[in-house]
Design an enzyme around this catalytic site. Structure first.
Site, PDB file in Angstrom:
ATOM      1  N   THR A 164       0.380  -2.773   8.695  1.00  0.00           N
ATOM      2  CA  THR A 164      -0.823  -2.091   8.217  1.00  0.00           C
ATOM      3  C   THR A 164      -1.925  -2.141   9.283  1.00  0.00           C
ATOM      4  O   THR A 164      -2.030  -3.107  10.021  1.00  0.00           O
ATOM      5  CB  THR A 164      -1.350  -2.698   6.894  1.00  0.00           C
ATOM      6  OG1 THR A 164      -2.495  -1.966   6.465  1.00  0.00           O
ATOM      7  CG2 THR A 164      -1.708  -4.171   7.035  1.00  0.00           C
ATOM      8  N   HIS A 213      -1.365   1.328  -4.352  1.00  0.00           N
ATOM      9  CA  HIS A 213      -1.684   2.756  -4.229  1.00  0.00           C
ATOM     10  C   HIS A 213      -0.727   3.618  -5.043  1.00  0.00           C
ATOM     11  O   HIS A 213      -0.633   4.833  -4.845  1.00  0.00           O
ATOM     12  CB  HIS A 213      -1.662   3.182  -2.749  1.00  0.00           C
ATOM     13  CG  HIS A 213      -2.737   2.535  -1.937  1.00  0.00           C
ATOM     14  ND1 HIS A 213      -2.677   2.423  -0.571  1.00  0.00           N
ATOM     15  CD2 HIS A 213      -3.894   1.936  -2.304  1.00  0.00           C
ATOM     16  CE1 HIS A 213      -3.759   1.783  -0.126  1.00  0.00           C
ATOM     17  NE2 HIS A 213      -4.503   1.476  -1.149  1.00  0.00           N
ATOM     18  N   GLN A 255       0.841  -1.198   0.000  1.00  0.00           N
ATOM     19  CA  GLN A 255       0.000   0.000   0.000  1.00  0.00           C
ATOM     20  C   GLN A 255       0.878   1.252   0.000  1.00  0.00           C
ATOM     21  O   GLN A 255       0.383   2.357  -0.105  1.00  0.00           O
ATOM     22  CB  GLN A 255      -0.894  -0.008   1.244  1.00  0.00           C
ATOM     23  CG  GLN A 255      -1.847  -1.193   1.310  1.00  0.00           C
ATOM     24  CD  GLN A 255      -2.508  -1.303   2.674  1.00  0.00           C
ATOM     25  OE1 GLN A 255      -3.516  -0.663   2.938  1.00  0.00           O
ATOM     26  NE2 GLN A 255      -1.896  -2.074   3.558  1.00  0.00           N
TER      27      GLN A 255
HETATM   28  N1  APR Z   1       6.820  -2.101  12.126  1.00  0.00           N
HETATM   29  C1  APR Z   1       5.628  -2.659  11.720  1.00  0.00           C
HETATM   30  N2  APR Z   1       4.423  -2.029  11.865  1.00  0.00           N
HETATM   31  C2  APR Z   1       4.431  -0.815  12.462  1.00  0.00           C
HETATM   32  C3  APR Z   1       5.626  -0.185  12.914  1.00  0.00           C
HETATM   33  C4  APR Z   1       6.863  -0.891  12.738  1.00  0.00           C
HETATM   34  N3  APR Z   1       8.038  -0.398  13.134  1.00  0.00           N
HETATM   35  N4  APR Z   1       5.296   1.010  13.473  1.00  0.00           N
HETATM   36  C5  APR Z   1       3.932   1.136  13.351  1.00  0.00           C
HETATM   37  N5  APR Z   1       3.410   0.032  12.751  1.00  0.00           N
HETATM   38  C6  APR Z   1       2.001  -0.275  12.434  1.00  0.00           C
HETATM   39  C7  APR Z   1       0.963   0.489  13.257  1.00  0.00           C
HETATM   40  O1  APR Z   1       0.692  -0.186  14.465  1.00  0.00           O
HETATM   41  C8  APR Z   1      -0.256   0.486  12.318  1.00  0.00           C
HETATM   42  O2  APR Z   1      -1.074  -0.659  12.550  1.00  0.00           O
HETATM   43  O3  APR Z   1       1.767   0.098  11.103  1.00  0.00           O
HETATM   44  C9  APR Z   1       0.368   0.363  10.929  1.00  0.00           C
HETATM   45  C10 APR Z   1       0.241   1.604  10.056  1.00  0.00           C
HETATM   46  O4  APR Z   1      -1.123   1.800   9.798  1.00  0.00           O
HETATM   47  P1  APR Z   1      -1.596   3.042   8.887  1.00  0.00           P
HETATM   48  O5  APR Z   1      -0.872   4.241   9.305  1.00  0.00           O
HETATM   49  O6  APR Z   1      -3.070   3.039   8.904  1.00  0.00           O
HETATM   50  O7  APR Z   1      -1.013   2.666   7.436  1.00  0.00           O
HETATM   51  P2  APR Z   1      -1.632   1.723   6.317  1.00  0.00           P
HETATM   52  O8  APR Z   1      -2.376   0.586   6.906  1.00  0.00           O
HETATM   53  O9  APR Z   1      -0.567   1.425   5.366  1.00  0.00           O
HETATM   54  O10 APR Z   1      -2.702   2.732   5.629  1.00  0.00           O
HETATM   55  C11 APR Z   1      -3.392   2.285   4.499  1.00  0.00           C
HETATM   56  O11 APR Z   1      -4.333   4.467   4.160  1.00  0.00           O
HETATM   57  O12 APR Z   1      -4.013   6.701   4.302  1.00  0.00           O
HETATM   58  C12 APR Z   1      -4.118   5.662   3.428  1.00  0.00           C
HETATM   59  O13 APR Z   1      -3.248   5.440   1.255  1.00  0.00           O
HETATM   60  C13 APR Z   1      -2.863   5.475   2.604  1.00  0.00           C
HETATM   61  O14 APR Z   1      -1.778   3.396   1.944  1.00  0.00           O
HETATM   62  C14 APR Z   1      -2.353   4.092   3.019  1.00  0.00           C
HETATM   63  C15 APR Z   1      -3.610   3.425   3.528  1.00  0.00           C
END
Ligand code: APR
Length: 282
Positions: free
Chosen positions: A212, A140, A122
């Site tokens: 994620t 994305h 993503q």
């Molecule tokens: N290693 C692994 N995971 C981690 C770490 C780490 N060091 N630090 C944080 N996280 C986790 C968090 O706990 C959270 O569950 O990564 C996740 C990030 O979640 P989001 O910020 O929601 O990101 P994502 O799931 O990729 O968002 C999906 O939303 O805003 C849109 O287009 C954007 O692609 C993105 C989509």
């Protein structure tokens, strides 16, 4: 180094869980990985949600970005070339400076072993590509690319001469309007990459889901679909996510350290590192 990575301790209990996840992957046959912003946190790129998230800090962005692009592409391009929003400027600088981390490289290691069939990401940060992932699906988009809205041809930035007095720039193949390849809120996922994701996920028996919140669709649908078909889902995340309650195995730790350990166990459990899953010839 992020808090999750700085505070990480590989306990014996977690190491046993990681080893069991490695067995699950080797027993399941080819695995598909799905990654999110959390994987790139250890490369200095903030996530969107949760602690230290961009949306947590600045609020969710307006969800009509794509609609506004369609209404006035030239205006959207002027905004893109001279961003006014503080977070957008900051994010562009951070993306430009970021480098792949241990997590990205460990996924490449799993791909080279033939354990990982494909990686659906993503993330638009280009770090999987820089790390050397080959079977990569950027659902994305990729912030280093431009895409034609008609024929979906993608271009590196330096292939297109941007004339600020003649915006929006046009496709060299079909003269369609070019936009950033990053998929905006409200924009349909480009059909070629969506087809690729469904093809990769459709007969996957084990999905490795890293970093994620599993809240954005259609990406969040893929692991659920694997579970529905009786497959396994292995989650890697220092915090609980929408997937934790249903995941087959949930490894609580930062992507870099956990994936490196996972690769170690896959290597040592593989009967023949060159041909994992095949019985070694006596
Ligand atoms: N290693 C692994 N995971 C981690 C770490 C780490 N060091 N630090 C944080 N996280 C986790 C968090 O706990 C959270 O569950 O990564 C996740 C990030 O979640 P989001 O910020 O929601 O990101 P994502 O799931 O990729 O968002 C999906 O939303 O805003 C849109 O287009 C954007 O692609 C993105 C989509």
């Amino acid at each position: 180094m992020t808090d999750a990575a700085a505070d990480f301790v590989l306990t014996d209990a977690l190491d046993l869980e990681i080893e069991s996840a490695a067995r699950t992957m080797l027993d399941a046959g080819p695995v598909v990985a799905m990654t999110g912003a959390g994987l790139s946190v250890e490369s200095g790129i903030p996530p969107f949600r949760g602690p230290g998230g961009l949306w947590t800090k600045y609020g969710e962005p307006p969800l009509d970005g794509y609609q506004r692009f369609l209404e006035d592409p030239a205006k959207a391009w002027r905004e893109r070339l001279n961003p006014t929003e503080g977070w957008a400027k900051g994010l562009m600088e951070t993306l430009g400076a970021a480098k792949p981390n241990l997590g990205h490289r460990s996924l490449v290691g799993l791909e080279e072993l033939g354990v990982l069939r494909a990686t659906i990401t993503q993330n638009v940060d280009d770090l999987h590509r820089q790390a050397g992932s080959r079977a990569l699906l950027e659902i994305h988009g990729n912030h280093t690319l431009l895409r034609c809205m008609e024929c979906h041809t993608r271009y590196d930035h330096d292939e297109i001469a941007i004339d600020e007095s003649a915006l929006p720039p046009r496709c060299l193949r079909c003269d369609g309007i070019l936009k950033g390849d990053t998929v905006q809120f409200g924009e349909p996922i480009p059909p070629d990459v969506l087809r690729g994701c469904y093809a990769a996920a459709q007969d996957c028996r084990c999905m490795l889901v890293v970093g994620t919140s599993a809240t954005v669709y259609p990406a969040a649908e893929f692991p659920i679909d694997v579970l529905r078909r009786g497959g396994s889902v292995i989650e890697v995340n220092p915090h609980e996510s929408e997937l934790t309650a249903v995941a087959s195995i949930s490894l609580r730790g930062p992507g870099g350290s956990v994936l490196e350990r996972l690769l170690h166990h896959v290597r040592s459990l593989s009967p023949d590192p060159a041909r994992p899953g095949e019985a070694s010839t006596p």
